[in-house]
Design a protein around this motif. Structure first.
Motif, mmCIF file in Angstrom:
data_model
loop_
_atom_site.group_PDB
_atom_site.id
_atom_site.type_symbol
_atom_site.label_atom_id
_atom_site.label_comp_id
_atom_site.label_asym_id
_atom_site.label_seq_id
_atom_site.Cartn_x
_atom_site.Cartn_y
_atom_site.Cartn_z
ATOM 1 N N SER A 1 101.656 -42.446 -4.997
ATOM 2 C CA SER A 1 102.500 -42.137 -6.166
ATOM 3 C C SER A 1 103.316 -43.335 -6.628
ATOM 4 O O SER A 1 103.776 -43.370 -7.770
ATOM 5 N N GLN B 1 100.134 -48.732 -5.753
ATOM 6 C CA GLN B 1 98.900 -48.663 -6.553
ATOM 7 C C GLN B 1 98.427 -50.075 -6.934
ATOM 8 O O GLN B 1 97.245 -50.404 -6.811
ATOM 9 N N LEU C 1 88.586 -43.413 -12.691
ATOM 10 C CA LEU C 1 89.651 -42.479 -12.321
ATOM 11 C C LEU C 1 91.030 -43.056 -12.656
ATOM 12 O O LEU C 1 91.927 -42.319 -13.085
ATOM 13 N N ALA C 2 91.194 -44.359 -12.436
ATOM 14 C CA ALA C 2 92.481 -44.980 -12.762
ATOM 15 C C ALA C 2 92.764 -44.906 -14.263
ATOM 16 O O ALA C 2 93.900 -44.701 -14.692
ATOM 17 N N THR D 1 91.549 -42.578 -16.451
ATOM 18 C CA THR D 1 91.844 -41.188 -16.836
ATOM 19 C C THR D 1 93.148 -40.693 -16.235
ATOM 20 O O THR D 1 93.758 -39.754 -16.756
ATOM 21 N N SER D 2 93.601 -41.322 -15.140
ATOM 22 C CA SER D 2 94.877 -40.929 -14.530
ATOM 23 C C SER D 2 96.069 -41.583 -15.211
ATOM 24 O O SER D 2 97.213 -41.326 -14.832
ATOM 25 N N GLY D 3 95.815 -42.460 -16.185
ATOM 26 C CA GLY D 3 96.907 -43.087 -16.922
ATOM 27 C C GLY D 3 97.577 -44.238 -16.198
ATOM 28 O O GLY D 3 98.764 -44.511 -16.436
ATOM 29 N N ARG D 4 96.848 -44.919 -15.299
ATOM 30 C CA ARG D 4 97.428 -46.066 -14.614
ATOM 31 C C ARG D 4 97.743 -47.174 -15.623
ATOM 32 O O ARG D 4 97.124 -47.285 -16.682
ATOM 33 N N ASN E 1 95.671 -43.960 -4.666
ATOM 34 C CA ASN E 1 96.074 -42.549 -4.774
ATOM 35 C C ASN E 1 97.563 -42.347 -4.569
ATOM 36 O O ASN E 1 98.070 -41.234 -4.751
#
Length: 975
Positions: A64, A69, A105-106, A108-111, A62
């Motif tokens: 930034s 990450q 989630l990673a 869809t979060s664009g990681r 989570n």
């Protein structure tokens, strides 16, 4: 996402502190010393090892900061892979759901893909662990995970990346056979889903709307190839060919790099690592690719030549051609002259009502491959592709030898078969003839002004390329035979006849390099082309001063063909007939005084004289003149030159060897004694001089050793017996006896003065190996092994090294030489040899056991341990009675040392100790079984047998050889 209840909870302050460590360690702006970097890495490693690190995964993901990450994803992967045994088993289902949700989630979060890859690996690792349990805790993990990620919004690109990583992880996983079978079954069930995803991506309209997705799809295909049956691969090939094909169907063709390169990579993997490898899929893979090459390959070659370099598409095409050649070399060989029209499975865009014959397709393929082999410019500087094609020519040559030519349909007549074979070889020779012409041009060095602009890496790369070309030329020779050598010699003669005074020698050097490369394949028999090469027509026109590289290459070429000169007639000194051997010898000798050429010249001179000593012996006077010029030769190469002269001297009758050997060695020995006397006030200079003179003595001793192995000579023959008697008389000459005494004295003084010096000991090792021999191989200089063994013991008592033990085992063998004729029993050593070995063994054991008694010494010196046990093993083979005559405590100490060595981790030390122990046991068992009154019984009666020497003293350890708990309980019978 908050931490679930089953994971450790970590305070915000601790998370922030750990994140700061990561940022500090991975921030490119921070100027950290290597010590600080190692300290931070160790702290992070220690954090990750703790059980609480599970609680860092979600906070870090989570965060930034990208580095934090990544560390969070990496922690999830590491904890599953490394610390899974400490994770509560009842929480495994919850962790499974968590890792999948975090990955979704990673996504869809664009990681970044690097972080996603870590999470994909974590899912795969967790799935392998859970699905392997009985019963499985995640039976449908692959399909269910893909569906879950898809529902969460994962794109096709990400799903394809995940599927690729799953296949890679399963392939590399270390699983039990039953578990691996279960996992492979899971992957097999998912094959329809995987192939459908790949086909869907490949079928999108061109140009592809998402090159990254296409790249992911084809990487996924490559990863799954080992799991896909041929029936699932075959339908994908037309789509891959479509991606290779330019969108516009009229010249000039434009190839889409983002489609061509990944499609080409996938096809290469199919040909090398799938169910269609090793020549399978002729109709569905080989012939469609050949048709594609026939239609579009020429355009790619033209574009490459026009641009002056190979772009990414051209380089990928070159790799594709090389891969096709490796896959289909037998098809190419059998179809080389075939008039059969193929019937491949083609995509619509390649379909044609009339296809060319197989031979046409093969010829076109070979033309394309030769085009890349012959790309303009210098490899490593102007182009990198020509090297990629070299491996094919070896495979093609092997296939031509092992594959029959394909006959037309209905042709079964023997005459037709012979004609087909003949046509096949006509084409093969034409292809390889073109190849050798191309490669001769490609190995030519650039002019000196161009070469000066090259970097060191470019020079090294070009030099390596020349070596690789040499290997390829050997394959060409097996097809062309003498025609190949004739071509090169003709080219060389033509060039020399047309060469102008200001022209360089690069072309001639390149041709000489090619001739030298095939030397090992050319039979040692008279050869008119080689006669021309070493005659005045060619060798006589090459420079004898300056010239640089061409002289060096010619000198090396002469050395490589040293044995071939034995096929030439011996020319006496009085004859006016030209001698190819003397021509070559004169050319080599002229380079000895030049510093840049003396090393290859000395090596070549040594090889020439060693192989042709009988032919050169009549010219011994000329070698006397060469000896007179030794002072002008660099010191580093004098030993090789004098070894060469000694090789020729050896071919003389033994009594005629004495004067020239005295003339050679007298100044050498005098210089050695001067160095020994001056060592007190000029130690370094004297040491260097001594090493040089010792190496010269070694070289001369090697030269005097005959080339025929004594084990191949019957010492019962009258000629051999007469030769042995002549050598004995020559050795008894007072001058020779005095010479040997002086050499032995020099060795003793050197050992007394410098035995602890590594360079001196290595030089003495060379000398002792050269100046000792089995009785059938003695020379004028051969020294007896006994006195030398005593000197080895003295040196070992001062400093123990593997060098001394290696010499000792050699000398022990010489004290009990093998019989040249087969006998029922081993030869019995003489009483004198027995006494020498007993004294040497006792002395060396005392020095060695004292050295090994220091803690950690055996572990730190595995070379000495190995050499020591090899030495005592040699004694066990030849002088087993001496062990029974050792003092009781010394013998026991040896056995305890051998047992201790069984705990060593270094392989060769352990093996040598085991070999000694096993031989000791086996020998004792043989002694026990030997009948009384046998040949060797006289010796056994006098043995002093220790109480510990019972045949039962050695037993195999009950648990492990590496860590015996008790010597007595492990190796003794308990009585």
């Amino acid at each position: 996402m908050e931490n679930p209840g089953f994971l450790p909870r970590i305070s915000h302050e601790d998370v922030s502190q750990a994140a700061q460590l990561i940022q500090q360690a991975y921030n490119p702006q921070s100027q950290l010393s290597s010590e600080d970097q190692r300290r931070l890495q160790q702290q992070l490693f220690d954090i990750q090892k703790r059980a609480e690190a599970w609680g860092l995964v979600i906070p870090f993901l989570n965060h930034s900061d990208y580095n934090v990450q990544f560390f969070g994803a990496h922690t999830a992967q590491v904890k599953i892979a490394r610390d899974w045994s400490s994770f509560p088993e009842e929480n495994a289902p919850q962790l499974r759901e968590l890792i999948v949700d975090l990955t979704g989630l990673a996504i869809t979060s664009g990681r970044s893909k690097v972080i996603l890859r870590k999470l994909f690996v974590a899912i795969s690792s967790l799935a392998l662990k859970l699905s392997s349990r009985q019963p499985s805790q995640w039976p449908d993990w692959l399909v269910s995970t893909v569906q879950r990620l898809s529902v969460m919004g994962a794109s096709s690109e990400h799903l394809l990346d995940f599927l690729a990583i799953v296949a890679e992880e399963v392939e590399s996983a270390d699983l039990l056979a039953s578990n691996k079978s279960t996992i492979r079954s899971t992957l097999s069930d998912a094959i329809p889903m995987v192939t459908q995803a790949i086909v869907t991506c490949m079928s999108r309209p061109r140009p592809h709307p998402s090159p990254n997705e296409l790249r992911s799809a084809l990487k996924c295909l490559e990863a799954w190839l080992s799991y896909l049956p041929a029936d699932n691969i075959t339908p994908l090939i037309p789509g891959l060919l479509m991606l290779l094909t330019p969108m516009q169907q009229s010249p000039p063709y434009e190839f889409e790099e983002e489609e061509f390169v990944p499609a080409s990579d996938a096809l290469q993997e199919i040909m090398s690592k799938s169910a269609l490898s090793d020549g399978a899929g002729t109709k569905t893979l080989t012939e469609p690719l050949l048709v594609w090459c026939d239609r579009y390959g020429g355009a790619l070659i033209e574009q490459t030549l026009s641009a002056g370099f190979a772009d990414s598409v051209s380089r990928s095409f070159c790799k594709l051609l090389a891969g096709l050649g490796e896959h289909s070399n037998q098809y190419l060989a059998s179809s080389l002259a075939s008039s059969v029209v193929p019937s491949p499975v083609l995509p619509d865009i390649l379909a044609s009502p009339s296809l060319p014959t197989k031979s046409h397709l093969v010829h076109n393929y070979l033309k394309l491959l030769l085009a890349y082999t012959s790309l303009p410019g210098y490899h490593g500087v102007d182009e990198e592709e020509s090297e990629l094609t070299l491996g094919f020519w070896y495979l093609f040559q092997e296939a031509l030898w092992n594959t029959d030519a394909e006959l037309d349909q209905g042709e079964v007549d023997a005459a037709e078969h012979i004609k087909a074979e003949k046509d096949q070889w006509i084409v093969a020779k034409a292809v390889y003839s073109e190849l050798v012409k191309v490669l001769r041009r490609k190995v030519v060095w650039p002019p000196a002004d161009v070469l000066r602009g090259w970097t060191r890496d470019q020079r090294d790369k070009f030099q390596a390329y020349r070596r690789d070309v040499g290997d390829t030329l050997i394959n060409a020779y097996y097809i062309l035979r003498d025609d190949m050598v004739t071509y090169y010699v003709d080219e060389l003669a033509r060039y020399l006849s047309l060469r102008q005074p200001n022209d360089g020698w690069e072309e001639a050097e390149g041709t000489l390099h090619c001739i030298m490369a095939v030397q090992e394949s050319i039979p040692i028999e008279p050869n008119p082309d080689l006669c021309r090469l070493f005659s005045a027509e060619i060798l006589g026109r090459l420079p004898i001063s300056g010239g640089g590289r061409v002289r060096r290459t010619m000198i090396l070429l002469i050395g490589s063909y040293a044995s071939w000169f034995t096929t030439q007639p011996v020319v006496p000194p009085s004859s006016s007939a030209p001698s190819l051997l003397l021509n070559a010898l004169s050319y080599v000798v002229s380079a000895l005084t030049e510093p840049s050429l003396c090393l290859p010249a000395a090596n070549t001179l040594r090889d020439l004289c060693d192989a042709n000593r009988t032919a050169l012996a009549p010219h011994i006077v000329a070698f006397g003149e060469l000896h007179a010029q030794v002072a002008n030769i660099p010191d580093t190469e004098k030993s090789k030159v004098l070894q060469s002269i000694a090789s020729v001297i050896q071919a003389l009758p033994p009594e005629e060897e004495i004067p020239p050997i005295e003339a050679i060695l007298t100044p050498v020995i005098a210089k050695l004694f001067e160095a020994l006397q001056s060592s007190s006030f000029q130690q370094e200079e004297a040491r260097a001089v001594a090493i040089q003179q010792i190496l010269i003595l070694a070289g001369v001793s090697k030269g005097l050793t005959r080339t025929v192995d004594s084990l191949l000579v019957l010492d019962e023959s009258p000629e051999e017996q007469a030769e042995i008697e002549r050598m004995k008389r020559a050795r008894d000459d007072p001058c020779v006896v005095r010479l040997r005494e002086v050499i032995l004295d020099a060795i003793q003084r050197t050992i007394n003065l410098w035995s602890t010096d590594a360079s001196i000991s290595n030089a003495l090792s060379e000398l002792i190996k050269a100046i000792t021999a089995l009785p059938s191989d003695v020379t004028l200089l051969t020294l007896p092994p006994g006195p030398l063994l005593e000197l080895i013991c003295i040196a070992s008592q001062r400093q123990l090294t593997a060098v001394w033990f290696n010499l000792a085992q050699m000398l022990v063998t010489q004290l009990n030489p093998p019989s040249l004729l087969p006998t029922l029993f081993k030869p019995i050593p003489t009483a004198e040899a027995h006494a020498i070995v007993l004294n040497a063994l006792a002395a060396l054991l005392q020095a060695t056991l004292s050295f090994f008694s220091q803690p950690g010494t055996m572990e730190a010196n595995p070379d000495i341990v190995q050499a020591f046990f090899t030495f005592v093993d040699v004694i066990a083979q030849h002088f087993i009675p001496v062990f029974y005559q050792l003092p009781h405590d010394l013998f026991n100490a040896l056995m305890q040392c051998a047992i201790s060595a069984l705990s060593l981790q270094e392989r060769y030390s352990l093996v040598s100790a085991c070999t000694f122990l096993v031989r000791r046991y086996c020998q004792q068992d043989l002694d026990k079984r030997r009948p009384k009154g046998s040949q060797n019984d006289a010796h056994t009666d006098s043995w002093q047998v220790h109480p510990t020497s019972s045949p039962l003293w050695f037993r195999r350890p009950s648990s492990t050889l590496c860590k015996p708990q008790s010597h007595r309980s492990t190796f003794y019978d308990g009585h």
